[in-house]
Design a protein around this motif. Structure first.
Motif, mmCIF file in Angstrom:
data_model
loop_
_atom_site.group_PDB
_atom_site.id
_atom_site.type_symbol
_atom_site.label_atom_id
_atom_site.label_comp_id
_atom_site.label_asym_id
_atom_site.label_seq_id
_atom_site.Cartn_x
_atom_site.Cartn_y
_atom_site.Cartn_z
ATOM 1 N N THR A 1 0.664 -1.177 -0.107
ATOM 2 C CA THR A 1 -0.171 -0.132 0.073
ATOM 3 C C THR A 1 0.915 1.220 -0.142
ATOM 4 O O THR A 1 1.957 1.131 0.439
ATOM 5 C CB THR A 1 -1.031 0.067 1.148
ATOM 6 O OG1 THR A 1 -1.807 0.941 1.090
ATOM 7 C CG2 THR A 1 -0.460 0.170 2.662
ATOM 8 N N THR B 1 -1.192 1.907 9.372
ATOM 9 C CA THR B 1 -1.500 2.235 10.839
ATOM 10 C C THR B 1 -2.733 1.216 11.412
ATOM 11 O O THR B 1 -2.657 0.733 12.330
ATOM 12 C CB THR B 1 -1.982 3.465 10.976
ATOM 13 O OG1 THR B 1 -0.869 4.512 10.504
ATOM 14 C CG2 THR B 1 -2.181 3.860 12.404
ATOM 15 N N ARG B 2 -3.499 0.812 10.206
ATOM 16 C CA ARG B 2 -4.919 -0.035 10.716
ATOM 17 C C ARG B 2 -4.216 -1.290 11.060
ATOM 18 O O ARG B 2 -4.571 -2.076 12.020
ATOM 19 C CB ARG B 2 -5.799 0.198 9.762
ATOM 20 C CG ARG B 2 -7.227 -0.618 9.912
ATOM 21 C CD ARG B 2 -7.959 -0.516 8.904
ATOM 22 N NE ARG B 2 -7.504 -1.472 7.919
ATOM 23 C CZ ARG B 2 -7.676 -1.101 6.578
ATOM 24 N NH1 ARG B 2 -7.956 -0.069 6.247
ATOM 25 N NH2 ARG B 2 -6.958 -1.959 5.492
ATOM 26 N N PHE B 3 -3.111 -1.716 10.041
ATOM 27 C CA PHE B 3 -2.905 -3.134 10.512
ATOM 28 C C PHE B 3 -1.895 -3.489 11.809
ATOM 29 O O PHE B 3 -1.973 -4.369 12.361
ATOM 30 C CB PHE B 3 -1.989 -3.786 9.249
ATOM 31 C CG PHE B 3 -2.826 -4.279 8.044
ATOM 32 C CD1 PHE B 3 -3.054 -5.587 8.341
ATOM 33 C CD2 PHE B 3 -3.505 -3.377 7.406
ATOM 34 C CE1 PHE B 3 -3.931 -6.135 7.195
ATOM 35 C CE2 PHE B 3 -4.392 -4.130 6.343
ATOM 36 C CZ PHE B 3 -4.470 -5.284 6.185
ATOM 37 N N GLU C 1 -2.401 -1.507 14.479
ATOM 38 C CA GLU C 1 -3.249 -1.331 15.336
ATOM 39 C C GLU C 1 -3.966 -2.970 15.718
ATOM 40 O O GLU C 1 -4.066 -3.433 16.753
ATOM 41 C CB GLU C 1 -4.257 -0.207 15.367
ATOM 42 C CG GLU C 1 -3.715 1.093 15.529
ATOM 43 C CD GLU C 1 -4.797 1.927 15.317
ATOM 44 O OE1 GLU C 1 -5.764 1.893 14.679
ATOM 45 O OE2 GLU C 1 -4.469 3.202 15.316
ATOM 46 N N GLY C 2 -4.541 -3.537 14.531
ATOM 47 C CA GLY C 2 -4.870 -4.608 14.502
ATOM 48 C C GLY C 2 -4.038 -5.789 15.181
ATOM 49 O O GLY C 2 -4.395 -6.701 16.120
ATOM 50 N N SER D 1 -2.154 5.123 6.310
ATOM 51 C CA SER D 1 -3.322 4.875 7.207
ATOM 52 C C SER D 1 -3.694 3.334 7.065
ATOM 53 O O SER D 1 -4.193 2.772 8.130
ATOM 54 C CB SER D 1 -4.871 5.723 6.765
ATOM 55 O OG SER D 1 -5.043 5.310 5.504
ATOM 56 N N ASP D 2 -3.448 2.521 6.066
ATOM 57 C CA ASP D 2 -3.773 1.112 5.961
ATOM 58 C C ASP D 2 -2.666 0.535 6.828
ATOM 59 O O ASP D 2 -2.865 -0.410 7.547
ATOM 60 C CB ASP D 2 -3.455 0.624 4.660
ATOM 61 C CG ASP D 2 -4.386 1.084 3.525
ATOM 62 O OD1 ASP D 2 -5.703 1.512 4.206
ATOM 63 O OD2 ASP D 2 -4.115 1.017 2.430
#
Length: 77
Positions: A21, A28-30, A32-33, A25-26
């Motif tokens: 990517t 960061t999302r991964f 956090e997950g 933001s992608d």
């Protein structure tokens, strides 16, 4: 994102997802997950050539998610 017929899923059963990517933001999302689920994650910034201009490179974030939290650490490579 480059064409990926598998949707980012990989054949290694311990490595559950691979994404490329350009959106932070992608990433960061991964991150956090992975932190919430206790899974391993490996993030690299890579340069890949454009399809239409092979001498021009673009930066991509390569994110690998693992079932085992220890597999994403530098010690596991």
């Amino acid at each position: 994102m480059p064409d990926d017929p598998t949707g980012g899923y990989v054949t290694n059963p311990r490595q559950t997802k691979l994404i490329l990517t350009q959106a932070v933001s992608d990433v960061t999302r991964f991150m956090e997950g992975a932190q919430m689920l206790g899974t391993g994650i490996q993030i690299r910034l890579v340069a890949l050539p454009k399809k239409e201009e092979p001498l021009v490179f673009q930066e991509w974030w390569e994110v690998r998610v693992f079932d085992d939290p220890h597999l994403g650490s530098p010690d596991s490579e």
